[in-house]
Motif scaffolding. Structure first.
Motif, PDB file in Angstrom:
ATOM      1  N   ILE A  32     148.363  16.607  34.861  1.00 22.31           N
ATOM      2  CA  ILE A  32     149.082  17.677  34.174  1.00 22.31           C
ATOM      3  C   ILE A  32     150.235  18.114  35.080  1.00 22.31           C
ATOM      4  O   ILE A  32     150.015  18.571  36.201  1.00 22.31           O
ATOM      5  N   LEU A  33     151.466  17.962  34.584  1.00 20.60           N
ATOM      6  CA  LEU A  33     152.641  18.285  35.392  1.00 20.60           C
ATOM      7  C   LEU A  33     153.052  19.742  35.239  1.00 20.60           C
ATOM      8  O   LEU A  33     153.638  20.318  36.151  1.00 20.60           O
ATOM      9  N   SER A  34     152.758  20.337  34.090  1.00 21.28           N
ATOM     10  CA  SER A  34     153.081  21.747  33.874  1.00 21.28           C
ATOM     11  C   SER A  34     152.292  22.255  32.676  1.00 21.28           C
ATOM     12  O   SER A  34     151.913  21.474  31.785  1.00 21.28           O
ATOM     13  N   HIS A  35     152.017  23.547  32.657  1.00 21.02           N
ATOM     14  CA  HIS A  35     151.288  24.128  31.532  1.00 21.02           C
ATOM     15  C   HIS A  35     151.659  25.589  31.377  1.00 21.02           C
ATOM     16  O   HIS A  35     152.112  26.248  32.333  1.00 21.02           O
ATOM     17  N   THR A  36     151.464  26.130  30.184  1.00 25.52           N
ATOM     18  CA  THR A  36     151.787  27.529  29.918  1.00 25.52           C
ATOM     19  C   THR A  36     151.003  28.009  28.703  1.00 25.52           C
ATOM     20  O   THR A  36     150.401  27.211  27.982  1.00 25.52           O
ATOM     21  N   LYS A  37     151.031  29.321  28.482  1.00 26.63           N
ATOM     22  CA  LYS A  37     150.236  29.942  27.413  1.00 26.63           C
ATOM     23  C   LYS A  37     150.970  31.185  26.931  1.00 26.63           C
ATOM     24  O   LYS A  37     151.579  31.922  27.714  1.00 26.63           O
ATOM     25  N   THR A  38     150.926  31.432  25.609  1.00 28.59           N
ATOM     26  CA  THR A  38     151.512  32.649  25.053  1.00 28.59           C
ATOM     27  C   THR A  38     150.685  33.094  23.853  1.00 28.59           C
ATOM     28  O   THR A  38     149.863  32.327  23.343  1.00 28.59           O
ATOM     29  N   ARG A  39     150.881  34.318  23.403  1.00 25.22           N
ATOM     30  CA  ARG A  39     150.150  34.809  22.240  1.00 25.22           C
ATOM     31  C   ARG A  39     150.681  34.148  20.972  1.00 25.22           C
ATOM     32  O   ARG A  39     151.880  33.927  20.818  1.00 25.22           O
ATOM     33  N   THR A  40     149.784  33.800  20.055  1.00 25.53           N
ATOM     34  CA  THR A  40     150.174  33.199  18.781  1.00 25.53           C
ATOM     35  C   THR A  40     150.796  34.259  17.877  1.00 25.53           C
ATOM     36  O   THR A  40     150.244  35.343  17.707  1.00 25.53           O
ATOM     37  N   THR A  41     151.957  33.940  17.338  1.00 24.48           N
ATOM     38  CA  THR A  41     152.651  34.840  16.409  1.00 24.48           C
ATOM     39  C   THR A  41     152.370  34.360  14.990  1.00 24.48           C
ATOM     40  O   THR A  41     153.057  33.490  14.462  1.00 24.48           O
ATOM     41  N   HIS A  42     151.349  34.940  14.365  1.00 24.04           N
ATOM     42  CA  HIS A  42     150.884  34.445  13.071  1.00 24.04           C
ATOM     43  C   HIS A  42     151.917  34.613  11.968  1.00 24.04           C
ATOM     44  O   HIS A  42     151.980  33.790  11.045  1.00 24.04           O
ATOM     45  N   ALA A  43     152.724  35.670  12.050  1.00 24.58           N
ATOM     46  CA  ALA A  43     153.722  35.887  11.005  1.00 24.58           C
ATOM     47  C   ALA A  43     154.797  34.810  11.020  1.00 24.58           C
ATOM     48  O   ALA A  43     155.363  34.466   9.986  1.00 24.58           O
ATOM     49  N   ASP A  44     155.090  34.266  12.185  1.00 23.15           N
ATOM     50  CA  ASP A  44     156.099  33.209  12.315  1.00 23.15           C
ATOM     51  C   ASP A  44     155.720  32.321  13.493  1.00 23.15           C
ATOM     52  O   ASP A  44     156.009  32.631  14.646  1.00 23.15           O
ATOM     53  N   LEU A  45     155.082  31.198  13.206  1.00 26.82           N
ATOM     54  CA  LEU A  45     154.608  30.305  14.267  1.00 26.82           C
ATOM     55  C   LEU A  45     155.747  29.715  15.080  1.00 26.82           C
ATOM     56  O   LEU A  45     155.550  29.311  16.233  1.00 26.82           O
ATOM     57  N   THR A  46     156.943  29.681  14.512  1.00 30.79           N
ATOM     58  CA  THR A  46     158.093  29.150  15.248  1.00 30.79           C
ATOM     59  C   THR A  46     158.302  29.916  16.552  1.00 30.79           C
ATOM     60  O   THR A  46     158.662  29.329  17.574  1.00 30.79           O
TER      61      THR A  46
END
Length: 670
Positions: free
Chosen positions: A25-39
């Motif tokens: 794994i060269l890089s990884h990240t995480k964020t909260r899911t925005t259900h109203a707009d997944l984009t």
């Protein structure tokens, strides 16, 4: 080769960049899911990755809960189901038990399709054409399933599809094209669900492509299937049902990539739920009859995954007797809400100053997620409540007052269940911040809420936090035992298995004691507990110790699901059924069910040899449609079906299955 893996879950969206050659794994990240707009969340995780590595990615691999959620929530396109050869009265008795809609949404086309191919009679196609203009209005797709489709290789399904597309121009899904098993109701449910999910997956992939265009990433897309293998973007658009439970499947694949132990009990602890899967001798355990989601019973081949309500965002509450408990409902952690709205901390602090004791958790807030001001589906009361939340979250007492109600009669269940508003409450995530086991937000608001709750429960703040940790570990302990018992004794009825909970409770109480009891149940597990998911490292080691097994938590456990999206391969299966035809005075002959083009064979050995080639060809063609490269590895299995009679064993049929495995072909996918 570098792969970008993205997993969109109920709470978080994760991403990894993985080097498949060096398996790093060269890089990884995480964020909260925005259900109203997944984009938004997909763009965010891509922007958080090193841009030089991001643009070196050769492909994008996705796993998502979108199809599963649509299935559970009853969402999707409007699809009409056609049964061929099934009596309406029979269909009405069985349909509901497979998740199928009321009979007014099902069309039964009469036909005679017995197991004797010589007696098959075709449907009245003229009448069928006449019925289309009346009974198929206001639908955007059609699912067609034929009784005993193996007998003529689904010929009537194909004919009906041809007529519908000619007359109405609607997209059609045929059940036998998806799955070749006999049960017409499961095939019907599978075909109908697949038809309903087509617009859902197309909308999702369109949003993915929009996100990639904004990042100037013109890369091929692959999607994880329910069994952890991959399929191409085009194949997923045709068979979105194959993405059911692909999120947990990706997690299992990621865990197996990170842990080389042959026997594993994988526990994926997320924000909303925890999933448990089993790996035996390096192979994940799979479901036998097909995946079931809610009331829908399908033939989708997937991994065995047991899900229970426990996650970092589970709501900490208390019952009417003042006993602390964990609800399965997900809430926004107070520490997270306070990072967006600083007044949250101030309000809870003032509550602690003014309020000595109360039976309600007055520190809980309500947060607006969707604007319903112009929707005709909601009452004036509901719209008034949402309007009050537009300026920011409100404490429960403020929220009730906004619609002139007291906190004891206050009920906005429908708004919560439909995702219009959401509660922010004390959660395990808050407790982990207080205890220093998880860092990401300021824990002041969490500490204030714990202070209020502890005072009302006559506990110290430290005791309350410890009690929450014990509840989580106990829930993991009890569910591991329950699932292992269910796996070891699959034939036992659910009612009997539920009665064993007292045994698990006894084992748990014994594990908590410093000294061994005079008598206590003991369970032995020949496997390693593998933990993945962000909060799992806090709770699993102690639970494993209580179970007396080794615990392994990989370095990249928080993003194992995104990793699993990258490391899969292509797999496909095809089965040829061999049957026997015999008559008095003539030698037995063998043939393939529904495949007259293959002719007859004098011996079973000759038929099996030819069946292997036919099954290999069918499986290989399926794998290539999924996006596989030409180099495929093929294995065969066979199974004879027979019955004992007064005259000895009677041959019924002989199945030959070809299984092919291959790597994804990317060169022609862009």
């Amino acid at each position: 080769m570098l792969g970008l893996g993205i997993d969109t879950g109920g709470t978080c969206t994760d991403a990894v960049i993985y080097d498949l050659d060096s398996r790093q794994i060269l890089s990884h990240t995480k964020t909260r899911t925005t259900h109203a707009d997944l984009t938004q969340c997909i763009l965010q995780v891509m922007k958080d990755l090193p841009q030089d590595l991001l643009h070196k990615a050769d492909f994008i691999a996705l796993s998502t809960t979108l199809a599963t959620n649509a299935c559970v929530e009853g969402k999707g396109g409007r699809a009409k189901l056609v049964f061929i050869g099934l009596e309406p009265e029979e269909a009405s008795r069985q349909a509901a038990s497979y998740g199928l809609p009321p009979m007014e949404e099902i069309y039964c086309l009469p036909a005679h399709i017995p197991l004797d191919t010589a007696q098959i009679t075709e449907p009245d196609w003229t009448q069928f054409r006449a019925d289309l203009s009346v009974q198929f209005q206001n639908y955007d797709s059609v699912a067609i399933t034929q009784l005993n489709a193996r007998q003529n290789n689904g010929a009537f399904e194909k004919k009906a599809k041809e007529i519908i597309m000619e007359e109405l121009g609607l997209p059609c899904i045929t059940g036998y094209e998806l799955f070749q098993e006999y049960n017409i109701y499961r095939r019907g449910a599978s075909a109908l669900l697949n038809a309903r999910l087509i617009p859902v997956i197309q909308e999702f992939l369109s949003a993915i492509r929009t996100s990639l265009d904004q990042m100037d990433l013109n890369r091929p897309i692959v999607i994880v299937r329910s069994d952890g293998t991959m399929m191409s973007e085009a194949y997923a658009c045709e068979r979105p049902i194959e993405t059911l439970l692909c999120g947990p499947a990706a997690s299992i694949m990621g865990a197996m990539e990170l842990c080389s132990e042959p026997n594993q009990v994988i526990i994926d602890m997320g924000g909303t739920t925890s999933d448990i899967a089993l790996v035996k001798d390096g192979i994940p355990v799979r479901v036998t009859n097909g995946i079931q989601i809610g009331s829908w019973k399908t033939f989708v081949h997937g991994m065995f995954v047991d899900t229970f309500g426990l996650g970092g965002d589970s709501t900490i509450c208390r019952d009417n007797n003042g006993v602390l408990s964990l609800d399965t409902v997900r809430s926004i952690p107070l520490c997270m809400l306070a990072s967006i709205y600083p007044q949250v901390t101030e309000k809870i602090h003032k509550l602690n100053t003014d309020e000595v004791k109360h039976s309600k958790n007055l520190f809980e807030f309500y947060v607006l997620l969707k604007d319903i001001s112009h929707s005709p589906l909601y009452t004036d009361r509901e719209k008034q409540f949402c309007k009050a939340l537009k300026d920011g979250p409100l404490l429960i007492r403020e929220a009730a007052a906004s619609i002139r109600e007291d906190i004891y009669c206050f009920d906005i269940h429908r708004l919560e269940s439909e995702g219009v508003v959401m509660k922010s409450a004390l959660t395990p995530t808050d407790i982990m911040h207080i205890k220093g086991d998880f860092k990401g937000y300021d824990s002041t608001a969490s500490q204030e809420a714990v202070s209020f709750l502890a005072r009302n429960l006559k506990l110290t703040e430290s005791d309350l936090c410890d009690q929450v940790y014990r509840m989580i570990r106990k829930k993991i302990f009890m569910n591991v035992l329950r699932i292992l018992m269910k796996d070891s004794h699959p034939q036992q009825k659910d009612s009997l298995m539920e009665k064993l909970e007292f045994l698990y409770e006894s084992a748990y109480q014994n594990a908590c004691q410093e000294q061994t009891a005079f008598f206590s149940p003991d369970f032995k597990l020949n496997a390693v507990l593998v933990g993945i998911g962000a909060p799992v490292h806090v709770f699993l080691p102690e639970a494993a110790k209580m179970l007396g097994v080794k615990c392994y938590i990989p370095e990249f456990a928080p993003v194992a699901n995104a990793l699993g999206a990258v490391v899969g391969n292509i797999s496909a299966e095809a089965t040829i059924e061999i049957k026997q035809i015999s008559s008095i005075g003539n030698a037995d002959q063998y043939y393939f069910t529904g495949r007259p083009e293959y002719g007859f064979y004098d011996t079973l050995e000759e038929a099996e040899k030819a069946a292997r080639q036919a099954a290999k060809q069918d499986a290989s063609e399926k794998a290539l449609r999924q996006g596989a490269a030409d180099q495929l590895t093929v294995t065969f299995s066979s199974h004879e079906h027979s019955a004992m009679t007064n005259f000895g064993k009677m041959f019924l049929s002989y199945d030959v299955t070809a299984s092919v495995i291959g790597h994804m072909q990317f060169s022609d996918s862009v």
